[in-house]
Design an enzyme around this catalytic site. Structure first.
Site, PDB file in Angstrom:
ATOM      1  N   SER A  45       1.075  -1.326  -0.034  1.00 16.90           N
ATOM      2  CA  SER A  45      -0.207   0.107   0.065  1.00 16.90           C
ATOM      3  C   SER A  45       0.995   1.468  -0.098  1.00 16.90           C
ATOM      4  O   SER A  45       0.476   1.976  -0.670  1.00 16.90           O
ATOM      5  CB  SER A  45      -0.954   0.216   1.138  1.00 16.90           C
ATOM      6  OG  SER A  45      -1.987  -1.120   0.963  1.00 16.90           O
ATOM      7  N   GLU A  46       2.005   1.320   0.962  1.00 19.64           N
ATOM      8  CA  GLU A  46       2.846   2.329   1.037  1.00 19.64           C
ATOM      9  C   GLU A  46       4.147   1.823   1.102  1.00 19.64           C
ATOM     10  O   GLU A  46       4.403   0.995   1.970  1.00 19.64           O
ATOM     11  CB  GLU A  46       2.539   3.406   1.887  1.00 19.64           C
ATOM     12  CG  GLU A  46       1.606   4.527   1.357  1.00 19.64           C
ATOM     13  CD  GLU A  46       0.161   4.179   1.249  1.00 19.64           C
ATOM     14  OE1 GLU A  46      -0.560   4.975   0.348  1.00 19.64           O
ATOM     15  OE2 GLU A  46      -0.334   3.327   2.034  1.00 19.64           O
ATOM     16  N   THR A  47       5.248   2.753   0.532  1.00 19.69           N
ATOM     17  CA  THR A  47       6.599   2.574   1.156  1.00 19.69           C
ATOM     18  C   THR A  47       6.773   4.084   1.701  1.00 19.69           C
ATOM     19  O   THR A  47       6.740   4.909   1.135  1.00 19.69           O
ATOM     20  CB  THR A  47       7.535   2.447   0.095  1.00 19.69           C
ATOM     21  OG1 THR A  47       7.208   0.963  -0.403  1.00 19.69           O
ATOM     22  CG2 THR A  47       8.851   2.262   0.589  1.00 19.69           C
ATOM     23  N   HIS A  74      -0.718   4.371   8.412  1.00 16.76           N
ATOM     24  CA  HIS A  74      -0.126   3.165   8.917  1.00 16.76           C
ATOM     25  C   HIS A  74       1.439   2.917   8.488  1.00 16.76           C
ATOM     26  O   HIS A  74       2.040   2.432   9.186  1.00 16.76           O
ATOM     27  CB  HIS A  74      -1.047   1.894   8.085  1.00 16.76           C
ATOM     28  CG  HIS A  74      -0.375   1.649   6.554  1.00 16.76           C
ATOM     29  ND1 HIS A  74      -0.622   2.220   5.595  1.00 16.76           N
ATOM     30  CD2 HIS A  74       0.390   0.617   6.297  1.00 16.76           C
ATOM     31  CE1 HIS A  74      -0.137   1.780   4.599  1.00 16.76           C
ATOM     32  NE2 HIS A  74       0.515   0.587   4.985  1.00 16.76           N
TER      33      HIS A  74
END
Length: 263
Positions: A45-47, A74
């Site tokens: 979803s994210e880095t 998150h």
């Protein structure tokens, strides 16, 4: 060149639950192109990418596989977990993001990490986009919006659990995403988050959207402290407290991977 990377499951104490995020801490910024390539390769979803300044403040940026994101809860939690794990003496840290400002992060009891975010209360929408109504299989009772997403509010938790999204319809709402929410049975409120325009079909647990969900439900329930559950397949628990123009979002986290990437 080798760069250290951690992958952490956020908003859970159980590995393979919550929302996984990659964390990359470097001495200086990589290029925007390189950070986007790494995020795409990670396909999470994210880095989060972080650089620490001389005063011990970490500047943080977040990238989905598709684009840079202006706010991600998150991955902030995952980043704080990594920093605290590597610096046991720390009880709090400061993180800065251009779009969010300064964020105080505090280590709490039982493995919880508390993040201090801006209050992003949503407001009612008078003209609900047809794409939103067509993009959700169950019609919401009301619709609100903040600078991140449309809020589709339902009366019953089962509607949130059952609703099916049409990604092609919701994608046309860009740059806004869509959160569906209702009062919960075991928790104060539940939600699911759809973001086909910015990252993927459904996000497992979305810390940033709780800066809008928490003040909305706090007003409905008439109290400032709430427990929330994001009802994705992985699921995640989010502690919320509304304090004026700030929202305190707390969660647990667990390490999945430590290693190095080659670029």
């Amino acid at each position: 060149m080798k760069i250290k990377i951690n992958v952490v499951d956020a908003f859970t104490s159980v590995r393979f639950k919550g929302n996984p995020a990659a964390v990359v801490i470097t001495g200086k910024w990589l290029s925007n192109e390189k950070m986007q390539e790494i995020a795409a390769e990670n396909n999470l979803s994210e880095t989060a990418f972080l650089v620490e300044d001389d005063n011990g403040v970490f500047t943080i940026r977040w990238f989905s596989p598709m684009t840079e994101i202006d706010f991600c809860g998150h991955a902030t939690l995952a980043s704080a977990y990594v920093i605290f794990s590597e610096n046991y003496q720390l009880s709090h840290i400061s993180l800065f993001a251009e779009s969010v400002g300064m964020m105080k992060i505090v280590k709490k009891d039982e493995g919880f990490i508390q993040m201090d975010f801006p209050n992003r209360m949503p407001h009612p929408v008078n003209d609900v986009p047809e794409a939103l109504l067509q993009g959700l299989s169950i019609k919401p009772k009301s619709v609100l919006k903040n600078n991140q997403a449309y809020f589709a509010v339902y009366s019953d938790e089962d509607d949130v659990l059952s609703v099916i999204q049409d990604s092609e319809q919701l994608k046309t709402l860009a740059p806004y995403d869509v959160v569906v929410t209702a009062p919960g049975t075991q928790f104060d409120f539940v939600s699911r988050y759809f973001w086909p325009a910015n990252g993927g079909d459904e996000d497992p647990v979305t810390g940033s959207i709780h800066t809008g969900l928490a003040p909305y439900w706090a007003k409905v329930f008439g109290r400032s402290k709430l427990m929330a559950y994001q009802a994705s397949k992985r699921g995640g628990i989010v502690k919320c407290e509304v304090t004026g123009d700030r929202v305190l979002i707390s969660g647990q986290a667990v390490s999945y991977l430590e290693g190095y990437i080659n670029i």
